[in-house]
Design a protein around this motif. Sequence first.
Motif: not given
Ligand code: SF4
Length: 99
Positions: A49, A60, A63, A65-66, A76, A78-79, A84, A89-90, A92-93
Motif C-alpha cells: 500500500y 483505491c 478499486c 474493494f473500496f 478497503c 482487503m484491509l 484508505v 493504491v496497493c 491487490s488493486f
Molecule cells: S485493495 Fe488495494 S487498491 Fe483496492 S481499495 Fe484496497 S488498498 Fe486500495
Amino acid sequence: MIASRRSFLAAAALAPLALAGKASAEPAVCYDPNALPLSQRSRRRALGYVDASPDPAKQCGRCSFFTAAAPGCGTCTMLSGGAVNGGSVCNSFARKSAT
Ligand code: SF4
C-alpha cells in the motif's frame, strides 16, 4: 521603491491562491498512519500500500474493494475495513467493473 512595494503587494495578494493550489494537490487525510494498529500496518506493508498512487488509473477510489466514506476517503475490504485514501493504491488493486 514604489515598484518593489507594488511587487510585494502583488505577491501578498497571490499567496493565498498559491497555498490553496498546493493544498488541493495534497492527498486526502483519511486516517492517522501513526495511530494504525500493528495488524493494519502489517497488512498494508504486505499489500504494498502507498498513500499516493503513481498511476491515476489505479487508485483505491477506482478499486472494487473500496467503499466510499467521506469525500476522498473510504474503506478497503482487503484491509479488513481499514481506512484508505481515494488516491492510494496497493498490489491487490482490482478495477471496478463499469455498471
Ligand atoms: S485493495 Fe488495494 S487498491 Fe483496492 S481499495 Fe484496497 S488498498 Fe486500495
